[in-house]
Design an enzyme around this catalytic site. Structure first.
Site, PDB file in Angstrom:
ATOM      1  N   LYS A  29      26.507  55.008  30.804  1.00 21.65           N
ATOM      2  CA  LYS A  29      26.125  56.519  30.785  1.00 21.65           C
ATOM      3  C   LYS A  29      24.816  57.111  30.580  1.00 21.65           C
ATOM      4  O   LYS A  29      24.368  57.760  31.349  1.00 21.65           O
ATOM      5  CB  LYS A  29      27.101  57.182  29.812  1.00 21.65           C
ATOM      6  CG  LYS A  29      27.145  58.856  29.816  1.00 21.65           C
ATOM      7  CD  LYS A  29      27.851  59.340  28.537  1.00 21.65           C
ATOM      8  CE  LYS A  29      29.386  59.308  28.543  1.00 21.65           C
ATOM      9  NZ  LYS A  29      29.769  60.348  29.238  1.00 21.65           N
ATOM     10  N   ARG A  99      28.124  61.326  22.387  1.00 23.96           N
ATOM     11  CA  ARG A  99      29.049  60.367  23.180  1.00 23.96           C
ATOM     12  C   ARG A  99      28.621  58.807  23.026  1.00 23.96           C
ATOM     13  O   ARG A  99      27.422  58.493  23.351  1.00 23.96           O
ATOM     14  CB  ARG A  99      29.035  61.018  24.607  1.00 23.96           C
ATOM     15  CG  ARG A  99      29.757  62.312  24.992  1.00 23.96           C
ATOM     16  CD  ARG A  99      29.448  62.534  26.402  1.00 23.96           C
ATOM     17  NE  ARG A  99      29.393  63.846  26.555  1.00 23.96           N
ATOM     18  CZ  ARG A  99      30.631  64.759  26.925  1.00 23.96           C
ATOM     19  NH1 ARG A  99      31.620  64.041  27.085  1.00 23.96           N
ATOM     20  NH2 ARG A  99      30.529  65.793  27.067  1.00 23.96           N
ATOM     21  N   GLY A 108      37.405  56.496  27.194  1.00 27.17           N
ATOM     22  CA  GLY A 108      38.412  57.057  26.155  1.00 27.17           C
ATOM     23  C   GLY A 108      38.612  56.149  24.984  1.00 27.17           C
ATOM     24  O   GLY A 108      39.313  56.601  24.123  1.00 27.17           O
ATOM     25  N   MET A 110      36.238  55.071  22.916  1.00 30.68           N
ATOM     26  CA  MET A 110      35.258  55.301  21.877  1.00 30.68           C
ATOM     27  C   MET A 110      35.262  56.852  21.571  1.00 30.68           C
ATOM     28  O   MET A 110      35.668  57.611  22.300  1.00 30.68           O
ATOM     29  CB  MET A 110      34.018  54.636  21.773  1.00 30.68           C
ATOM     30  CG  MET A 110      34.041  53.043  21.980  1.00 30.68           C
ATOM     31  SD  MET A 110      32.530  52.120  22.049  1.00 30.68           S
ATOM     32  CE  MET A 110      32.162  52.493  23.877  1.00 30.68           C
ATOM     33  N   ARG A 343      28.859  57.307  37.484  1.00 28.38           N
ATOM     34  CA  ARG A 343      29.151  56.057  37.393  1.00 28.38           C
ATOM     35  C   ARG A 343      30.053  55.501  38.488  1.00 28.38           C
ATOM     36  O   ARG A 343      30.740  56.247  39.238  1.00 28.38           O
ATOM     37  CB  ARG A 343      30.079  55.612  35.844  1.00 28.38           C
ATOM     38  CG  ARG A 343      31.268  56.549  35.972  1.00 28.38           C
ATOM     39  CD  ARG A 343      32.164  56.049  34.710  1.00 28.38           C
ATOM     40  NE  ARG A 343      33.077  57.042  34.619  1.00 28.38           N
ATOM     41  CZ  ARG A 343      33.775  57.146  33.311  1.00 28.38           C
ATOM     42  NH1 ARG A 343      33.487  56.478  32.215  1.00 28.38           N
ATOM     43  NH2 ARG A 343      35.081  57.726  33.440  1.00 28.38           N
ATOM     44  N   HIS A 463      43.768  60.299  31.719  1.00 28.02           N
ATOM     45  CA  HIS A 463      43.647  59.210  31.144  1.00 28.02           C
ATOM     46  C   HIS A 463      44.668  58.168  31.826  1.00 28.02           C
ATOM     47  O   HIS A 463      44.274  57.146  32.238  1.00 28.02           O
ATOM     48  CB  HIS A 463      43.920  59.106  29.585  1.00 28.02           C
ATOM     49  CG  HIS A 463      43.965  58.035  28.921  1.00 28.02           C
ATOM     50  ND1 HIS A 463      45.078  57.192  28.700  1.00 28.02           N
ATOM     51  CD2 HIS A 463      43.041  56.987  28.748  1.00 28.02           C
ATOM     52  CE1 HIS A 463      44.672  55.925  28.223  1.00 28.02           C
ATOM     53  NE2 HIS A 463      43.378  55.867  28.048  1.00 28.02           N
ATOM     54  N   ARG A 648      54.489  16.380  45.444  1.00 33.54           N
ATOM     55  CA  ARG A 648      54.251  15.562  44.180  1.00 33.54           C
ATOM     56  C   ARG A 648      55.646  15.044  44.036  1.00 33.54           C
ATOM     57  O   ARG A 648      56.638  15.714  44.063  1.00 33.54           O
ATOM     58  CB  ARG A 648      53.855  16.474  43.180  1.00 33.54           C
ATOM     59  CG  ARG A 648      53.915  15.699  41.841  1.00 33.54           C
ATOM     60  CD  ARG A 648      53.399  16.670  40.784  1.00 33.54           C
ATOM     61  NE  ARG A 648      54.326  17.695  40.531  1.00 33.54           N
ATOM     62  CZ  ARG A 648      54.273  18.646  39.580  1.00 33.54           C
ATOM     63  NH1 ARG A 648      53.255  18.671  39.000  1.00 33.54           N
ATOM     64  NH2 ARG A 648      55.429  19.275  39.189  1.00 33.54           N
ATOM     65  N   SER A 794      43.988  15.613  42.396  1.00 30.81           N
ATOM     66  CA  SER A 794      44.241  17.011  42.072  1.00 30.81           C
ATOM     67  C   SER A 794      44.228  17.489  40.532  1.00 30.81           C
ATOM     68  O   SER A 794      45.096  16.666  39.926  1.00 30.81           O
ATOM     69  CB  SER A 794      45.536  17.558  42.949  1.00 30.81           C
ATOM     70  OG  SER A 794      45.887  18.803  42.621  1.00 30.81           O
ATOM     71  N   GLY A 796      45.464  18.863  37.553  1.00 35.51           N
ATOM     72  CA  GLY A 796      46.592  19.417  37.222  1.00 35.51           C
ATOM     73  C   GLY A 796      46.191  20.119  35.832  1.00 35.51           C
ATOM     74  O   GLY A 796      46.480  19.542  34.759  1.00 35.51           O
ATOM     75  N   ASN A 798      47.234  22.800  34.379  1.00 33.48           N
ATOM     76  CA  ASN A 798      48.061  23.401  33.082  1.00 33.48           C
ATOM     77  C   ASN A 798      48.316  22.124  32.312  1.00 33.48           C
ATOM     78  O   ASN A 798      48.282  22.325  31.002  1.00 33.48           O
ATOM     79  CB  ASN A 798      49.491  23.455  33.798  1.00 33.48           C
ATOM     80  CG  ASN A 798      49.189  24.482  34.906  1.00 33.48           C
ATOM     81  OD1 ASN A 798      48.545  25.474  34.755  1.00 33.48           O
ATOM     82  ND2 ASN A 798      50.358  24.538  36.049  1.00 33.48           N
ATOM     83  N   CYS A 866      45.432  22.364  41.181  1.00 32.89           N
ATOM     84  CA  CYS A 866      46.746  22.897  41.596  1.00 32.89           C
ATOM     85  C   CYS A 866      47.204  23.546  40.247  1.00 32.89           C
ATOM     86  O   CYS A 866      48.562  23.921  40.405  1.00 32.89           O
ATOM     87  CB  CYS A 866      47.658  21.805  42.301  1.00 32.89           C
ATOM     88  SG  CYS A 866      48.122  20.517  41.180  1.00 32.89           S
ATOM     89  N   TYR A 886      38.869  22.109  47.582  1.00 32.14           N
ATOM     90  CA  TYR A 886      39.875  23.206  47.526  1.00 32.14           C
ATOM     91  C   TYR A 886      40.517  23.628  46.313  1.00 32.14           C
ATOM     92  O   TYR A 886      40.442  22.883  45.186  1.00 32.14           O
ATOM     93  CB  TYR A 886      40.897  22.715  48.476  1.00 32.14           C
ATOM     94  CG  TYR A 886      42.011  21.646  48.025  1.00 32.14           C
ATOM     95  CD1 TYR A 886      42.930  22.138  47.177  1.00 32.14           C
ATOM     96  CD2 TYR A 886      41.843  20.404  48.374  1.00 32.14           C
ATOM     97  CE1 TYR A 886      43.917  21.212  46.829  1.00 32.14           C
ATOM     98  CE2 TYR A 886      42.679  19.292  47.680  1.00 32.14           C
ATOM     99  CZ  TYR A 886      43.629  19.796  47.018  1.00 32.14           C
ATOM    100  OH  TYR A 886      44.574  19.001  46.572  1.00 32.14           O
TER     101      TYR A 886
END
Ligand code: PEP
Ligand code: MG
Length: 916
Positions: A29, A99, A108, A110, A343, A463, A648, A794, A796, A798, A866, A886
């Protein structure tokens, strides 16, 4: 810190000490107020206290650096001179707003305090100067309310109660029906409320008021709402908020005054039209808070033609200056237009794409800028569901509000944000429709969990609208026919009662509401999307594949631009109705009862026989599964004609397939012709304490080679068949959960043997690769050894994240919220890659793997990812940086990954859209 440091930056009157690119220091701002001043846009004068002061304030136990005060005093004098009035001047008092404004917009979240500078004396001066005592006293009572509640923590309701009781006494309904004397009386009552709660009189010194307000803004940086918002929006690394102190102008000085908020283009569709709302005779907060339903900006042309023309000229000037769509706030005080804010406007994904492409065509920006402008995640919005057309026309619309954020949503009504949070915690699968009169920053957590938001008041810049649009969540606002009865837990829509828990459907594109759940369909994708993605594809160096295990998903992903399958999880293929039973039989096979003929054999011989019987039973069950598996692969290879497909081998712990309920166990027992107790016993036998660390991944085909053999046979047979159809097949067989090279050596040998056999039988050959997942930390550490045996890696991520942190990927929710709150983690590491930790393993794995493969086989090791991270823009950027070939992600995230990959390429400056 040296005392000479500059903490305060003035603006106004056609000049400023700051500029637009100083956002980190002045907040968005403050930086833009300075910029607007400099380019000759009318801005009321003021000054910005920097974000460094906020950082210092917290670092020093909530005290301000010494030289801030004298710098502020000098800036106040400058503002007074510029505006021609003085703080506390009984004849001509200057009023100011205080402000917040951080480097990134947190709408909104703060504090804001308006009308500072009014006191018992100043209010009289203002009444005389304006000839409008009603206006002066209205401002004073608003100040006491706002200062009391925001700065001193008095309940806003305590003031509101006084307002309501005065209205009852005066027998009026609306605030505007109270006259000057009434408001003077109200000021006395508000002061009494203030004193009763604060145990002190309302401060009369305007400078004292201002400092208290400044502190309140700094304190709100660490307020609950602001912290929550930063967490949801993943905003990190900011110093704090700046504070803007600015001369007040008033939109509530009569019919030739007003206030509004607007976007320089339509933030929903991207159309090049002026878009927004305004209210005559109102203060700015009235528009944003959604308390009164405002007028569309086009009406301003009739109400105040001169102001409208000026505003249109400013719209043009701001767009050509910033070369970006702007979100502006303005106030008209007695016919004079002032800009209070500009903004970069938040927009939907659809709008972002259209604006970026149209700005390229208008030669405002280049293609690279257009690519960088669209947040990859926001592309989701283009693919949002729409209401099925037949259902739309067959069902009665019960109400129509203002379309605030497009897309269709169907959910069960919930009337408070807290209830949404509670219900989502109890049952995260139920879609919730948050219905409120209006929303406020307190509601963000509940809003985030809802599938859609409906409010009965508010306009396009309320809002609810702004927040929902930012998240790409369908939203309808200003739906005045919706009446909410919190006490009864119901809403009434034109006489029809809908209870909390019942379904509503909203269409955020048209503003329509239905009191029934309607079916939804896929959207129509705008032309600009394809243009932008074409530019992005030319820039990116990373390929984007998809994780898919059904032909339908593979086709969808291809439509989204997937360049192959990076992960086909074969286990999902065994859950179908006709497959789960043979699968269970396969797993449960234990050799059965000992036949009488073997009774007298030695123990070792008995064991061997039992093993043979179990293997035979497994093979028989696998024989039933094989045609299914092969047919699935045929479908996928056909769908991905000409593109690589990574398949797989079976990965999850076997117990995931087992019947844990009585019905399932009885069914298996029946089909095996054994008592149910036997099945139950076998299920118990197979129980593991840590299944994710147990008998899964490559460990399965090592112990039961026939499982791997069946899968490899199905893959190669399918490949041969599809090749014979004249299509091009590129299978890549992937071995999961490898931690030692020996595992890979063994399974690779077996895979090659089966593949060769199938090809020999078929009298033809297909090209295929054998590679592995890197998802056990040890595999990354010995990537050089593994790469000698693997044609591709690849990651993994996770499992790699799970095993590196030691956090169960399925049980993180117990402690993750606390970890995020305590900033132990910045983000959920299962959503966005932990670059610092897990990232090191990946980087090492890529480097070691690539050089070892080059040295041993003289070839480039193909590397991809992956895990879920393959569709997360930040993680994609990391994958680009470490040189992967990739990323692979779920079909709907393919466009996101394509754009993120292009942005990553542009960020490291390797290519530009102009080069290609
Ligand atoms: C992984 O671990 O990242 C992976 C892709 O495999 P899964 O999620 O199936 O364990
Ligand atoms: Mg895994």
């Amino acid at each position: 810190m040296p005392d000479s440091q500059k903490y305060v930056y003035s603006f106004g009157g056609g000049k400023a000490e700051g500029k637009a690119d100083m956002k980190a220091l002045l907040g968005g701002k403050g930086a833009n107020l300075a910029e607007m001043s400099v380019i000759g846009i009318p801005v009321p004068p003021g000054f910005t206290i920097t974000t460094e002061v906020c950082a210092d304030y917290y670092a020093s136990g909530k005290t301000l650096p010494e030289s801030v005060r004298p710098q502020v005093e000098a800036a106040i004098r400058q503002m007074e001179a510029e505006f021609g009035s003085k703080l506390g001047d009984p004849a001509n008092p200057l009023l100011v707003s205080v402000r917040s404004g951080a480097a990134m917009s947190m709408p909104g979240m703060m504090n804001t305090i308006l009308n500072l500078g009014l006191s018992d004396v100043a209010v009289e001066g203002l009444a005389r100067k304006t000839g409008n005592p009603r206006f002066a006293y209205d401002g004073y009572r608003r100040l006491i309310d706002m200062f009391g509640s925001v700065v001193m923590g008095v309940e806003h309701e305590a003031f509101e109660h006084q307002l309501e009781s005065l209205k009852t006494q005066r027998n009026v309904k609306l605030d505007t029906e109270l006259g000057g004397d009434d408001l003077k009386e109200l000021v006395q009552r508000y002061k009494a409320v203030y004193k009763a709660h604060v145990k002190a009189d309302f401060p009369q010194d305007p400078v004292e008021q201002m400092w208290a307000a400044v502190m309140a803004v700094f304190n709100s940086w660490e307020g609950k709402k602001a912290i929550e918002y930063r967490r949801i929006e993943r905003i990190t690394g900011l110093k704090g908020t700046a504070v803007n102190v600015q001369a007040m102008v008033f939109g509530n000085m009569g019919e030739n005054s007003g206030t509004g908020v607007a976007f320089t283009r339509d933030p929903n569709t991207g159309e090049d039209v002026f878009y927004g709302d305004y209210l005559i005779n109102a203060q700015g907060e009235d528009v944003v808070a959604g308390i009164r339903t405002p007028e569309p900006i086009s009406r301003l042309q009739q109400d105040m033609p001169k102001v409208y023309d000026e505003l249109m000229a400013i719209r043009q000037k701001l767009e050509s200056h910033y070369k970006e769509m702007q979100d502006i706030e303005f106030t008209v005080q007695e016919g004079t237009l002032y800009m209070l804010q500009t903004r970069t406007g938040k927009r939907t994904g659809t709008s972002a794409v259209r604006i970026a492409v149209e700005m390229v065509k208008a030669k405002m920006i280049d293609k690279d800028t257009a690519i960088k402008r669209v947040a990859p995640e926001s592309l989701n919005h283009l693919f949002m569901k729409q209401i099925e057309p037949k259902a739309r026309s067959a069902n009665r619309v019960v109400a129509t509000g203002i379309s605030a954020s497009p897309g269709a949503a169907v959910g069960r009504v919930v009337l408070t944000a807290e209830a949404a949070v509670e219900q989502a915690a109890a049952d995260p699968t139920t879609p919730l429709m948050l219905v409120r009169k209006e929303t406020s920053p307190e509601d963000v957590a509940g809003m985030h969990l809802a599938v859609g938001i409906l409010t009965s008041t508010g306009g396009k810049a309320s809002h609810a609208a702004v927040v929902a649009r930012g998240w790409g969540k369908p939203c309808v606002v200003g739906c005045e026919d919706v009446r909410i009865n919190d006490a009864a837990g119901t809403i009434t829509v034109r006489g029809q009662v809908v209870k909390a828990g019942e379904f509503l459907t909203i269409d955020g594109t048209t503003g329509e509401v239905w009191a029934v759940p309607l079916p939804t369909t896929d959207p129509v994708i705008p032309e600009e999307y394809f243009e932008l993605m074409e530019w992005a594809d030319k820039v990116r160096t990373l390929k984007v594949r998809t994780n898919a295990d059904a032909p339908k998903d593979a086709r969808k992903a291809r439509e989204f631009g997937a360049e192959g399958i990076g992960l086909c999880r074969t286990e999902h293929m065994f859950f179908g109705e006709d497959r789960i039973l043979p699968m269970r039989k396969m797993i449960l096979a234990d050799g059965g009862d000992e036949p009488a003929s073997e009774k007298d054999l030695p123990a070792a011989e008995k064991d061997r026989k039992r093993h043979e019987r179990a293997t035979a039973a497994r093979k028989a069950a696998l024989g039933v599964l094989e045609p299914f598996q092969k047919a699935d692969f045929v479908g996928i290879f056909e769908a991905m004609d000409g593109l690589p497909v990574t398949i797989r081998l079976l990965d999850p712990p076997l117990h995931e397939f087992l019947p844990h309920d009585e019905k399932g166990q009885a069914e298996v027992a029946r089909s095996l012709g054994v008592p149910v107790e036997k099945v139950k016993h076998r299920v118990e036998e197979l129980h593991e304490f840590n299944p994710m660390l147990g008998f899964r991944g490559c460990r399965l085909p090592i112990v039961f080679p026939e499982i791997g053999d069946m899968q490899v046979r199905a893959i190669i047979e399918a490949a041969v068949e599809v090749k014979q159809m004249g299509k091009s097949v590129l299978p890549e067989i992937m071995i999961p959960l490898v931690g030692t090279v020996e595992e890979l050596v063994l399974l690779k040998k077996r895979t090659i043997a089966v593949a060769e056999e199938v090809m020999a039988m078929a009298g033809t050959s297909v090209e295929y690769l054998i590679g592995t997942m890197i998802e056990v930390p040890r595999a990354a550490l010995v990537a050089d050894q593994i790469a000698k045996e693997a044609q591709f890696f690849s990651f993994g991520t996770n499992d790699l994240t799970q095993l590196t942190f030691g956090y169960s990927r399925d049980d993180i929710k117990g402690f993750l919220p606390t970890y995020l709150k305590e900033k132990i983690l910045a983000v959920d590491p299962f959503q966005s890659l932990d670059v610092n930790g897990v990232g090191q393993l990946i980087e090492m794995g890529v480097q070691k793997g690539r050089s070892a493969r080059q040295a041993s086989a003289g070839e480039h090791l193909k590397v991809g990812i992956c895990g879920e991270h393959g569709g997360d823009p930040d993680s994609v950027a990391f994958c680009h940086k470490v040189g992967m070939d990739y990323v692979s992600c779920s079909p709907f995230r393919v466009p996101i990954a394509r754009l993120a990959a292009a942005q990553a390429a542009l960020a490291d400056g390797q290519t530009t859209a102009r080069d290609r």
